[in-house]
Design a protein around this motif. Sequence first.
Motif, short mmCIF file in Angstrom:
data_model
loop_
_atom_site.label_atom_id
_atom_site.label_comp_id
_atom_site.label_asym_id
_atom_site.label_seq_id
_atom_site.Cartn_x
_atom_site.Cartn_y
_atom_site.Cartn_z
N ALA A 1 0.84 -1.20 0.00
CA ALA A 1 0.00 0.00 0.00
C ALA A 1 0.87 1.25 0.00
CB ALA A 1 -0.93 0.00 1.21
N ALA B 1 2.06 1.79 -3.49
CA ALA B 1 0.95 2.18 -4.34
C ALA B 1 0.62 3.66 -4.15
CB ALA B 1 -0.28 1.32 -4.04
N ARG C 1 0.79 6.08 -7.49
CA ARG C 1 -0.45 6.69 -8.00
C ARG C 1 -1.44 6.74 -6.87
NH1 ARG C 1 -1.86 6.38 -13.59
NH2 ARG C 1 -0.04 5.67 -14.72
N ILE D 1 -4.24 8.33 -6.37
CA ILE D 1 -5.69 8.30 -6.61
C ILE D 1 -6.15 6.89 -6.97
CG2 ILE D 1 -7.57 9.19 -8.01
CD1 ILE D 1 -5.92 11.77 -8.22
N SER D 2 -5.40 6.22 -7.83
CA SER D 2 -5.88 4.87 -8.16
C SER D 2 -5.67 3.93 -6.98
CB SER D 2 -5.27 4.35 -9.45
OG SER D 2 -3.89 4.51 -9.47
N ALA D 3 -4.68 4.21 -6.13
CA ALA D 3 -4.55 3.40 -4.91
C ALA D 3 -5.82 3.51 -4.08
CB ALA D 3 -3.35 3.87 -4.10
N GLU D 4 -6.35 4.72 -4.00
CA GLU D 4 -7.57 4.93 -3.22
C GLU D 4 -8.72 4.13 -3.83
OE1 GLU D 4 -8.70 8.99 -2.92
OE2 GLU D 4 -9.81 8.66 -1.07
N LEU D 5 -8.78 4.14 -5.16
CA LEU D 5 -9.86 3.40 -5.81
C LEU D 5 -9.66 1.89 -5.71
CD1 LEU D 5 -10.43 5.66 -8.93
CD2 LEU D 5 -11.84 5.48 -6.88
N MET D 6 -8.46 1.46 -5.31
CA MET D 6 -8.21 0.04 -5.08
C MET D 6 -8.58 -0.33 -3.65
SD MET D 6 -6.47 -1.38 -7.76
CE MET D 6 -7.80 -0.75 -8.72
N GLY D 7 -9.09 0.63 -2.90
CA GLY D 7 -9.52 0.33 -1.54
C GLY D 7 -8.49 0.67 -0.48
N ILE D 8 -7.48 1.46 -0.85
CA ILE D 8 -6.47 1.85 0.14
C ILE D 8 -6.86 3.18 0.76
CG2 ILE D 8 -4.08 2.60 0.40
CD1 ILE D 8 -3.40 0.54 -1.80
N ASP D 9 -6.92 3.20 2.07
CA ASP D 9 -7.24 4.43 2.78
C ASP D 9 -5.99 5.30 2.79
OD1 ASP D 9 -7.62 6.39 4.71
OD2 ASP D 9 -8.99 5.14 5.87
#
Lengths: 268, 295, 347
Positions: C199, C202, C206, C208-216
């Motif tokens: 995480a 990630a 990137r 923003i895409s990390a966030e969309l992968m479910g990373i807080d």
Amino acid sequence: MTSPPASDLILSMEQLALSFGGVRALAGVDLQVRRGTISGIIGPNGAGKTSLLNCIAGFYRPQSGRIVFDGRDITRVPAARRPALGLARTFQNIALFAGMTVLDNIKLGAHCHLKTGVLSALAFTAEARGEEEALREEVERDIIDFLEIEHLRNRSVASLSYGLQKRVELARALAMRPRLLLLDEPIAGMNEEETEDMARFILDIQEERGITVVLIEHDMGVVMDLCDRVTVLSFGEQIAAGTPAEIQADPEVVRAYLGTSGAGVRRG
Amino acid sequence: MDELLQFLVSGVVTGGIYALIAIGFVVVYKSTGVINFATGELMMLGAFFAWTAMAVAHLPFAAALLVAAAGAAAVGALVERVVLRPMLGQRPISIIMVTIGLSSVFKGIAQVVWGGEYRSFPTIFPRRPVELGPVVLPSRQAWPFLIAVAAIVLLAALFRFTRTGTAMRATANDQATAFGMGIDIRRVFSLSWVLASVTAALAGVVVGIIGGISPQLGAVGLRIFPVVILGGLDSIGGALVGGIVMGVLENLAGGYLDPLFPGTGVKEVAPFVALVLILMARPWGLFGTREIERL
Amino acid sequence: MLIGNYKVSYAADQAIFRTPASRAWLWVLLGVAVAFPFVAGDYFLYLANLVGIFTIAALGLNILTGFTGQISLGHAAFVGVGAYATAIAATRLGLPFWLAVPAGGLAACLAGALVGTPSLRIKGLYLAIATLAAQVILEWVFTNWTGMTGGIRGINVAPAGLWGFEFDTDRRVYFLVAGLAAFHTWAAANLFRTRVGRAFIAVRDRDISAELMGIDLFRTKISAFMISSYYAGIAGGLWVYFAKVVTPESFPLSLSIQFLAMIIVGGLGSIKGTLFGAVFVTLVPEGLRAVVQGATAYSPDAMSWLAPMKDIVFGAMIVGFLVFEPHGLAEIWNRIRRFFWLWPFPK
């Protein structure tokens, strides 16, 4: 057209509206997706397709309307929480993590289903080790084999071709263990062979795993071949929805496409 | 009341100098996206160039300013071409560190060439204090302040009214479009470094006249961060306003808080406390551009 | 990638040292590390302790800056927080070192959480400037909170002791430093075998895409800040028992920059590189000193050149690596390794 019973729907949107500083991206879209189907969203450039996907994934928050996923209103659920509910996506302009190997990119997809905390990670406790090994097995068995990327495992994603990167992105989305998979132009920019592979994977994902797929695509041939149902957007509005055959016969769709410089409706 | 006025006026004087330093910093950030940690050391080099011209070559002050500007311009152009250009597009950490590395090299070179001890400029201006109504400014603050103001006005005019200035502004707004309009971006990058170095050199002379010159003069460069964060990293007008505000704040804190915490140098730390508060409330500052997230 | 290195289990494939050669190297390294204090002179033990303490601090910084992409210009100040907390815990509370050092780590960790909080709103260069402000403000606190820190006079601390054994010489402190450095290196390497480390990377690559992968994002960044400053705090605690005194000028901005230099020279986002960087950046000035000392035979005032030469070499090293070898010593090592893996066959 009768609407299907609610329990049959995995995703439904009601009057979804989104605008950016006065520019309307979505103007009251109603979209319903039935469990276990492949749905396509098409429309000329700027029709609001990606905006719609971003609303479902939670990157944009619609100004009005509701998104119901699997019986639950997720309109206000933060983006980072949605993968845990079973939503996964790929990106139009590939968003892999360039500093990681293919394997780590895929593993990252499972992030929200794993539990290892900071302290057990630092100590690499038996639980952390066990979780990593189980994940590795799952990824090898269900994803790497399935998508035929065994040879790429330890490659850096930056060194892969465009088509392969798209495949790794799909792998990462599968690692998220989705029930609904959102694909933003999964075959754009691919050659014929890669396109065929990707189409086969998408069909397998739906047929063998029962994962519902919503995809945006410009290649009409692929959309018409793959999708059970197609929704057409134009300037943020839904102008038609139905089976591929109905869509192809719809005069308004033809007009929307011919009225712009976008791709015409064609087969193959 | 007179005391307050005195604090305000010396605040404005300090602030005008900060503004000048900050403008050089902003010019580089605005057109190349580089946070220039070597600004202070460029000032130091400029000050030494001018000092050498006056004390060693016995040139008049005006000529010394020209020498400093020319020397700094050469350093700026060289640095841009040899170090910064190969770094284009690298991660922010690399860009920050490369300017920090440069500052260390400059400091070392200055020690080799000019030695480590303090030097002061020969007397340039009349020693008589300058009176502005009820406020009395010592000569060695008033004159440098006037030089700083003149330099700022000159720079503003350069940006506003010359073709090069327009090209630089266009590039700062939108690199791709500027390129499409036939503007040579590499030339603009190079020019920004030259301009920033010249600005820093003038600021260095100003600071050197007030407080003497040594290889440590560059330490004052750290003070620009509160200034540019308040004004907005990419706003030249912001640098001006931020400079004055921080100068005044610093002097007020020094005047009113220092007696409460004797010997602690509240003056030194107050701008950084303000910096943190600004970052929490409005990171893009008063006039900076708010970055918009895109996927 | 190395060819001919097949694994029969996923566990073996996930080990930190994956080839027989690298495991052999590990044993050699351990042997050298254990034998070192028995053969090395005082000066080299002093250097080894310095390298060990800096290694722990630099690992912390690399976790935050190299792996998570959050630039910190205030790392030395966190080392300072750990040092002061350790010294205060040892002198005022009378805690033994094995409690005082973790207390330093914990205190720095909390300070890191506080400084990391703005990362929710600000990022990139802005966050870097916020950490710069933290450095300036903390330094000011160290100097001026006289009641707690002893001001510029600092705090004197008695040597660490365990069951009557006093860690009173550099030779004895070495065991403390080497043990903790090895432990923290192992822990840092572990981090990146799990979801937590993935995480971090990630978020760096990137966000923003990390966030969309479910990373807080916020939790991830705060974790990175806390781990990083905990490492700094442990380094600070060790510093106390190494120097036996804590003073404010031990933790200046220039030390923060030195830590950044270590991870850049060693390799951003590389554990192995951090070790290389800590050794290299600490020893180069010492090597320079030796050279200049040698030069005094020919030119008696050569020592006056030492300070400027250090500045120039330090700066040139940073610039040189960034321009010519941006992945640092770790990448050079990998190149050599790939070369010898197939040797004597050409690539």
